[in-house]
Scaffold this active site. Structure first.
Site, PDB file in Angstrom:
ATOM      1  N   LYS A 217      69.058  15.823   4.277  1.00  0.00           N
ATOM      2  CA  LYS A 217      69.023  16.194   2.775  1.00  0.00           C
ATOM      3  C   LYS A 217      67.644  16.371   2.340  1.00  0.00           C
ATOM      4  O   LYS A 217      67.040  15.363   2.295  1.00  0.00           O
ATOM      5  CB  LYS A 217      69.845  15.387   1.967  1.00  0.00           C
ATOM      6  N   GLU A 290      61.225   4.009   5.821  1.00  0.00           N
ATOM      7  CA  GLU A 290      59.790   3.851   5.154  1.00  0.00           C
ATOM      8  C   GLU A 290      59.720   3.814   3.833  1.00  0.00           C
ATOM      9  O   GLU A 290      60.273   5.054   3.302  1.00  0.00           O
ATOM     10  CB  GLU A 290      59.136   5.072   5.954  1.00  0.00           C
ATOM     11  N   CYS A 324      52.609   7.799   0.689  1.00  0.00           N
ATOM     12  CA  CYS A 324      52.889   6.044   0.933  1.00  0.00           C
ATOM     13  C   CYS A 324      51.899   5.529   1.455  1.00  0.00           C
ATOM     14  O   CYS A 324      51.703   4.174   1.406  1.00  0.00           O
ATOM     15  CB  CYS A 324      54.407   6.014   1.565  1.00  0.00           C
ATOM     16  N   GLU A 422      53.340   0.554  -7.452  1.00  0.00           N
ATOM     17  CA  GLU A 422      52.811   1.690  -6.749  1.00  0.00           C
ATOM     18  C   GLU A 422      52.613   2.721  -7.651  1.00  0.00           C
ATOM     19  O   GLU A 422      53.521   3.162  -8.461  1.00  0.00           O
ATOM     20  CB  GLU A 422      53.787   2.197  -5.526  1.00  0.00           C
TER      21      GLU A 422
END
Length: 553
Positions: A217, A290, A324, A422
């Site tokens: 997906k 991750e 990231c 973040e």
């Protein structure tokens, strides 16, 4: 990383209609002029292309993707339901049995042909990556580099990774032990929007060469890139049914993928990753995750400040900070902080913004209204609480609806969201430290542990500092690309940044089930030659002492 399952690309934002009210003054970042005759979205994403790429993708509904550069719709795409996901897994399982029986050398050859096709036709995918993510062409090319390096590595090394391995048995020479590696079956993969080529097919390559099928997906907004990769891999020789793609809302389609995978690969937010891990654990299947990061860069007193400033620009603002492993916290030795910042601020203010499908711009667009709002919130809140904007700090609606200038903040402290959350955008906060011990302590003061960076002219000193940082990868005199591009070595996160690793042996072994076959020869693992239980136990005790003396492992 920002949640790949929950975001929807809603264009336009009131925050982008005016400059941020942060008191920023000075010249704006320049805009890179598009070359004459530059291609547009209409030139690239044609009805024929969409029809070709979506052929065979199950979906009873319709959804759309959009271009961050303009806010315009790119394509109408088939939208899958949980029933469509179940059917995709059925097709993949049937195809996987034949694919697993294919010799590993033939599977690996598919990756090597794919490698060549990607390099030959890279302009096609570079256009799609730019149009779907808003990044510059150079940053899009990082994905081409990453995918081809992985294809070459696993194309060359898969046979060695997967071949049967001999081990010393319980009784040397009498026990023959072989370790086998079997594919897990059908891998469920959920891929994010920010690196739609590398984090879709790049992560799937070792799964395929290990003999698995994949039901993936991708994020709806970047599905065309994944579909292009699938078409090219099929052209390279992958059986069509071995790679199934389903498209749809994350909260609807994502759990359906996790529910059926024999192994789950997820890249996304820490919050959603926890849910994926729980769902996989309930079914007793493995997963690799991750997740988020709040990555630190340490500039030591002996660093080459010009190189460190250039590296900070790459580390903090590549793909507009939407990766990231980007740098969001910048720690500088106080003895060189002013000299470093003079260089870093000048380079940042000179960065050219742009949206052309061509090389030349230094930074592109954010991908969505949600991303722009997060960046604005973090910057404006920090300024309201006393932080100072050294560069940037403003949206740039004159360039595009979702552009924001690369931003450097000084004076950031813990009450500010940008300090601990973040941002996942082009914002970096600067801090000063007195010595290396303080720098390491500050860098490690986060639940995240994905990537970090150390800058020094003394390589041994930098590596010693790197070993003290609690992150899965550490780059010396580079921001992130050196470690990520070294595909023979593992890459992944510690702490809240995830589970498992990509790349190297761990990156392919996770897609396999190890099996130990032990063949006992001549003598059984039991009393023999007329020995009773006590005599057998004494014989085995003497044998164990002898094996230790002979340094058997």
């Amino acid at each position: 990383m920002t949640d790949t399952q929950e975001k929807r690309h809603t264009q336009g934002t009131a925050a982008a209609d005016a400059e941020a009210t942060d008191g920023t003054t000075g010249a704006r970042n320049p805009v890179a002029a598009p070359p004459a005759g530059a291609r547009t979205a209409a030139d690239v994403v044609t009805a024929d292309l969409v029809a070709r790429l979506t052929r065979g993708v199950a979906g009873s509904g319709t959804t759309s993707s959009h271009c961050p550069f303009t806010g315009e719709k790119l394509a109408d795409l088939p939208e899958s339901t949980p029933e469509d996901v179940a059917a995709a897994f059925d097709r993949a399982r049937e195809a996987q049995r034949t694919w697993a029986a294919t010799p590993v050398g033939r599977r690996a050859a598919v990756l090597l042909r794919f490698h060549d096709l990607v390099l030959k036709r890279q302009d096609e995918v570079l256009d799609l990556i730019q149009l779907e993510t808003g990044k510059t062409r150079l940053h899009a090319h990082e994905e081409v580099q990453a995918v081809t390096v992985a294809a070459r590595h696993y194309g060359r090394k898969a046979g060695a990774y997967l071949r049967p391995k001999r081990h010393t048995g319980a009784i040397p020479t009498l026990t023959k032990v072989t370790e086998l590696r079997h594919p897990r079956g059908v891998v469920g993969q959920i891929a994010p929007w920010n690196y739609p080529f590398e984090l879709s097919v790049g992560d799937a390559l070792p799964a395929f060469v290990a003999g698995n099928a994949v039901v993936m997906k991708p994020d709806t907004e970047t599905a065309l890139t994944a579909l292009w990769a699938r078409e090219l891999l099929i052209e390279a020789g992958l059986p069509e049914a071995v790679w199934q793609i389903v498209i749809g809302e994350g909260p609807v389609v994502g759990p359906a993928v996790v529910e059926r995978g024999d192994y789950v690969s997820f890249t996304g937010s820490t919050k959603t990753g926890r849910g994926v891990a729980q769902q996989a654990a309930a079914r007793l299947v493995g997963c690799s995750l991750e997740l988020g990061g709040k990555n630190a860069m340490l500039v030591l007193a002996d660093a080459d400040l010009d190189k460190a400033a250039a590296g900070a620009v790459r580390g903090a603002f590549s793909s507009a900070g939407q990766l990231c492993i980007s740098i969001e916290r910048l720690y500088v030795d106080e003895s060189v902080a002013d000299a470093f910042l003079e260089r870093f601020v000048a380079r940042t203010k000179a960065m050219r913004l742009g949206s052309a499908l061509a090389y030349g711009a230094d930074m592109g667009s954010l991908v969505s209204k949600q991303q722009l709002e997060t960046v604005n919130r973090h910057v404006q809140q920090a300024v309201a609480k006393g932080a100072k904007v050294l560069a940037g700090g403003r949206p740039r609606p004159d360039v595009g609806p979702l552009f924001h200038e690369p931003t450097i903040l000084d004076g950031v402290d813990s009450p500010m969201a940008v300090c601990t959350e973040e941002t996942f955008g082009p914002v970096v906060s600067v801090y000063r430290f007195k010595d290396e011990d303080e720098a390491v302590e500050l860098a490690n003061a986060t639940p995240y542990g994905l990537n970090s960076s150390v800058w020094s002219r003394n390589g041994r000193r930098a590596r010693d500092v790197a070993a003290r940082l609690r992150t899965g990868t550490v780059n010396v005199n580079e921001g992130y690309a050196a470690a990520y591009g070294s595909v023979q070595a593992p890459m992944g996160g510690m702490g809240d940044s995830g589970l498992g690793r990509r790349h190297g042996s761990e990156g392919i072994f996770k897609f396999t089930e190890p099996q130990t076959v032990a063949h006992q020869r001549l003598l059984p693992m039991a009393p023999s030659f007329g020995m009773d239980d006590g005599q057998y136990a004494a014989f085995m005790s003497r044998s164990l002492k002898a094996l230790k003396a002979l340094r058997f492992r």
